[in-house]
Design a protein around this motif. Sequence first.
Motif, short mmCIF file in Angstrom:
data_model
loop_
_atom_site.label_atom_id
_atom_site.label_comp_id
_atom_site.label_asym_id
_atom_site.label_seq_id
_atom_site.Cartn_x
_atom_site.Cartn_y
_atom_site.Cartn_z
N GLY A 1 0.82 -1.21 0.00
CA GLY A 1 0.00 0.00 0.00
C GLY A 1 0.85 1.25 0.00
N LYS A 2 0.58 2.13 0.95
CA LYS A 2 1.31 3.40 0.99
C LYS A 2 2.63 3.30 1.73
CE LYS A 2 -2.33 6.71 0.18
NZ LYS A 2 -3.51 7.30 0.80
N SER A 3 2.97 2.10 2.17
CA SER A 3 4.27 1.89 2.80
C SER A 3 5.18 1.22 1.78
CB SER A 3 4.14 0.99 4.03
OG SER A 3 3.36 1.63 5.02
N THR A 4 5.84 2.05 0.96
CA THR A 4 6.65 1.49 -0.12
C THR A 4 8.11 1.43 0.29
OG1 THR A 4 7.02 3.66 -1.10
CG2 THR A 4 5.11 2.41 -1.90
N GLY A 5 8.81 0.52 -0.37
CA GLY A 5 10.27 0.46 -0.22
C GLY A 5 10.74 -0.28 1.00
N THR A 6 11.99 -0.02 1.32
CA THR A 6 12.60 -0.68 2.47
C THR A 6 12.76 0.33 3.60
OG1 THR A 6 14.87 -0.15 1.83
CG2 THR A 6 13.93 -2.19 0.95
N LYS A 7 12.96 -0.20 4.81
CA LYS A 7 13.12 0.69 5.96
C LYS A 7 14.20 0.11 6.86
CE LYS A 7 11.78 3.78 9.20
NZ LYS A 7 13.19 4.13 9.45
N LEU A 8 15.04 0.98 7.36
CA LEU A 8 16.02 0.54 8.35
C LEU A 8 15.34 0.54 9.71
CD1 LEU A 8 19.21 2.58 7.34
CD2 LEU A 8 18.64 0.21 6.75
N ILE A 9 15.50 -0.56 10.41
CA ILE A 9 14.96 -0.66 11.76
C ILE A 9 16.14 -0.92 12.70
CG2 ILE A 9 13.36 -1.89 13.30
CD1 ILE A 9 11.82 -0.67 11.04
N SER A 10 16.24 -0.11 13.72
CA SER A 10 17.27 -0.37 14.72
C SER A 10 16.58 -1.06 15.89
CB SER A 10 17.93 0.93 15.18
OG SER A 10 16.99 1.82 15.70
N ALA A 11 16.99 -2.29 16.15
CA ALA A 11 16.32 -3.09 17.15
C ALA A 11 17.18 -3.20 18.40
CB ALA A 11 16.02 -4.49 16.60
N GLY A 12 16.56 -2.91 19.55
CA GLY A 12 17.28 -3.00 20.80
C GLY A 12 16.37 -3.50 21.92
N GLY A 13 16.89 -3.52 23.11
CA GLY A 13 16.13 -4.04 24.24
C GLY A 13 16.47 -5.49 24.49
N ASN A 14 15.50 -6.22 25.08
CA ASN A 14 15.78 -7.59 25.53
C ASN A 14 15.60 -8.62 24.43
OD1 ASN A 14 13.85 -6.35 28.19
ND2 ASN A 14 16.06 -6.47 28.24
N ILE A 15 16.41 -8.52 23.39
CA ILE A 15 16.32 -9.48 22.28
C ILE A 15 17.67 -10.14 22.07
CG2 ILE A 15 14.40 -8.49 20.97
CD1 ILE A 15 16.46 -6.84 19.42
N ASN A 16 17.64 -11.24 21.32
CA ASN A 16 18.89 -11.97 21.11
C ASN A 16 19.82 -11.32 20.11
OD1 ASN A 16 18.73 -14.23 22.86
ND2 ASN A 16 17.08 -15.06 21.58
N ARG A 17 19.26 -10.65 19.12
CA ARG A 17 20.12 -10.10 18.07
C ARG A 17 19.84 -8.61 17.84
NH1 ARG A 17 22.03 -12.71 13.75
NH2 ARG A 17 20.69 -11.54 12.38
N PRO A 18 20.25 -7.76 18.79
CA PRO A 18 20.04 -6.33 18.55
C PRO A 18 20.90 -5.87 17.37
CG PRO A 18 21.37 -6.69 20.54
CD PRO A 18 20.95 -8.04 20.05
N GLY A 19 20.45 -4.84 16.69
CA GLY A 19 21.23 -4.33 15.57
C GLY A 19 20.36 -3.58 14.58
N VAL A 20 20.94 -3.25 13.44
CA VAL A 20 20.22 -2.50 12.41
C VAL A 20 19.86 -3.44 11.28
CG1 VAL A 20 20.37 -0.62 10.74
CG2 VAL A 20 21.41 -0.37 13.01
N TYR A 21 18.59 -3.49 10.92
CA TYR A 21 18.11 -4.38 9.86
C TYR A 21 17.39 -3.57 8.80
CZ TYR A 21 19.15 -7.84 13.40
OH TYR A 21 19.79 -8.58 14.34
N GLU A 22 17.63 -3.93 7.54
CA GLU A 22 16.84 -3.33 6.48
C GLU A 22 15.74 -4.31 6.13
OE1 GLU A 22 19.02 -2.00 3.04
OE2 GLU A 22 17.22 -1.23 2.06
N ILE A 23 14.50 -3.86 6.30
CA ILE A 23 13.38 -4.75 5.99
C ILE A 23 12.61 -4.21 4.79
CG2 ILE A 23 13.05 -5.49 8.40
CD1 ILE A 23 10.55 -3.55 8.35
N GLU A 24 11.95 -5.10 4.08
CA GLU A 24 10.96 -4.64 3.12
C GLU A 24 9.74 -4.29 3.95
OE1 GLU A 24 10.06 -7.18 -0.16
OE2 GLU A 24 12.17 -7.54 -0.63
N LEU A 25 9.19 -3.12 3.78
CA LEU A 25 8.01 -2.76 4.57
C LEU A 25 6.93 -3.81 4.32
CD1 LEU A 25 8.07 1.11 4.17
CD2 LEU A 25 8.27 -0.16 6.31
N GLY A 26 6.31 -4.28 5.40
CA GLY A 26 5.29 -5.33 5.25
C GLY A 26 5.66 -6.62 5.95
N VAL A 27 6.89 -6.73 6.43
CA VAL A 27 7.28 -7.92 7.19
C VAL A 27 6.38 -7.99 8.44
CG1 VAL A 27 9.14 -8.89 8.63
CG2 VAL A 27 9.68 -7.80 6.44
#
Lengths: 446, 181
Positions: free
Chosen positions: A233-259
């Motif tokens: 829809g109106k969320s086109t392209g990819t987006k960088l997500i910086s993930a942190g907090g209590n997770i196993n693999r914190p870091g920066v991920y490029e996702i296709e919007l819609g995951v």
Amino acid sequence: MGRKLLIEHAQVEGIRTYEVYRKQGGYRSVEKALKTMSPDGVLEEVKKSGLRGRGGAGFPTGMKWSFLAKPEGVPRYLLCNADESEPGTFKDRYLMEKIPHLLIEGMITSSYALGANTSYIYIRGEYSWIVFILEKAIQEAYANGWLGKNILGSGYDLDLYVAPGAGAYICGEETALIESLEGKRGNPRVKPPFPAVKGLWASPTVVNNVETIAAVVPIINDGGDEYAKIGIGKSTGTKLISAGGNINRPGVYEIELGVPVEEFIYSDEYCGGIKNGKKLKACVPGGSSVPILPHFLINKTANGEQRLMTYESLSDGGFVSGSMLGSGGFIVYDEDQCIVRNTWNFARFYRHESCGQCSPCREGTGWMEKVLWRMENGQGKLSDIDMLVDIAKKIEGNTICPLGDAAAWPVAAAVRHFREEFEWHVHEPKACMERNYGLVREPVAV
Amino acid sequence: MTTTSATHGTPFQFSEAALAEAKALMQKFPEGKHKSAILRILHIAQEENHGWLSIAAMDQVAAVMGIQPIEVYEVATFYSMYNLQPVGNYVLEFCHTGPCAIEGAERIIAYTQQKLGIATGETTADGVFTIKEVECLGACGYAPMMQVGEFYHEHLTEAKIDQFLEDCRAGKIDKGTWKMH
Ligand SMILES: Cc1cc2nc3c(=O)[nH]c(=O)nc-3n(C[C@H](O)[C@H](O)[C@H](O)COP(=O)(O)O)c2cc1C
Ligand code: SF4
Ligand code: FES
């Protein structure tokens, strides 16, 4: 595996240098734009791409660019917002640190589209080592003819500079950024006039986030239509997500919007699940300013639909049961985290970062911090809970810039979803200082 | 918004190199707009004044830039990276914001405070360390973390703090520089 348009080459040896970046196909968008396209042609592609601002608000970039006033004989400026200070957000740092030339390439192509002959990258002062990474890359770009006078013989001139800040979250707000860049305190301006008409030194100015500007590169290389095919829809392209907090693999991920959010949190490609086998308690999906979601609203919306990483899906349900994609600062909380303490922590942040111009924001953030602190320390009253909501309401919408809202929303959302936990703090003053409330119950449909 | 009072300090002069750099920085901006260089010139002044901005140093910045001292004070008091009181040789700037806090920042800060025998905002008697608590530094995924000089130190543990303090005392820690690289 999703497509990566921005950080695909981030791990390539030497990608920070001009030679390697160029070998990987770097600076093609500048060649294409300056040799074969008009500035308006570039703008058209950006419009077609559906790209939305990656700094937090998600405003369509093409539309923002088309608002830029173009009076004769007045310079126009493109400012890159690299202030990145929203708690939870560290994606722009990753991009600039790893692939500085991508931002510079984006700045050249975008400046050409806007008719800016001087552009600045305003970067938070704490990223001082990145200041030098960017300056080195800029020198290389000048040396190879991508910056300066008459670039590629096109007649287009551009000078690009880096301007570091000195520690102030508010300077990420675009008019505060402009004030700071003018060498002043970072006090946001009353709008209108908007920067598109009167920005830097009273000239028409566009302010865009690092990631937004970087995304212009693949958009010009492959065409706006290609870019728009990615996403939903109106969320086109990819987006960088910086993930942190209590997770196993914190870091920066490029996702296709819609995951799906669930996939993002649990798949080993991204966050890899909750650390230490704990349960998921809550999530702040878009930086500290967006509403917190309790575990039962993270993977599914209130309607039971799968929650996706898109602007629309994350905000589905409005502030009652949704949140926002925001800056992509994705913070995950496990069952051991205390919501009252976390809310206090964020309230303290906003109190500290308020520029102090508007009383609701200056005073209200301080009150919220104090009330939350006494609740967290076993001295709260039941009436404090509604007082928090009341203060938040009185700040919201009554200030010069959106920092006031950004301070109010997280408090309001925490009380909305975790009222039980706030009440528990009041009823169990001793226990609340020793342990955490645990998982909030799902609301029961009546 | 921070409210801080400033201290006069001893007389301050820019080094030749810093002066040249300040002039070059002002030229990055259009004619008459050189005030824009103030933040970076203040960073350089702070570095040349042992990590803090005295009134003497701010007055020199005003003189070099050809602006009023008050214009410098109002800027210097707004931004958290400027220290308006003397600091130790190594300023340990710990992030204490949410994402770092839930990954143990508060524990690490308390550990360091105990070890050095100082509270946040204080400097050790030997003048080696100052502890500062700051807001999110964009390293949330690599928490807990601190910044010292130009560099970030991430994934902090008690053991890493022990080693770090030792290395500082041995003069082995690079603080980086705000001057041209
Ligand atoms: C308090 C506050 C802080 C902000 N901080 C940032 C920031 O650090 N980086 C950023 O890109 N945008 C930030 N923004 C949003 C900017 O004002 C602006 O909308 C954005 O830079 C526009 O770029 P975009 O359209 O490319 O997203 C902030 C806004 C507010 C109100
Ligand atoms: S809302 Fe807060 S930060 Fe924004 S201008 Fe008003 S006082 Fe300053
Ligand atoms: S919260 Fe500590 S670096 Fe972001």
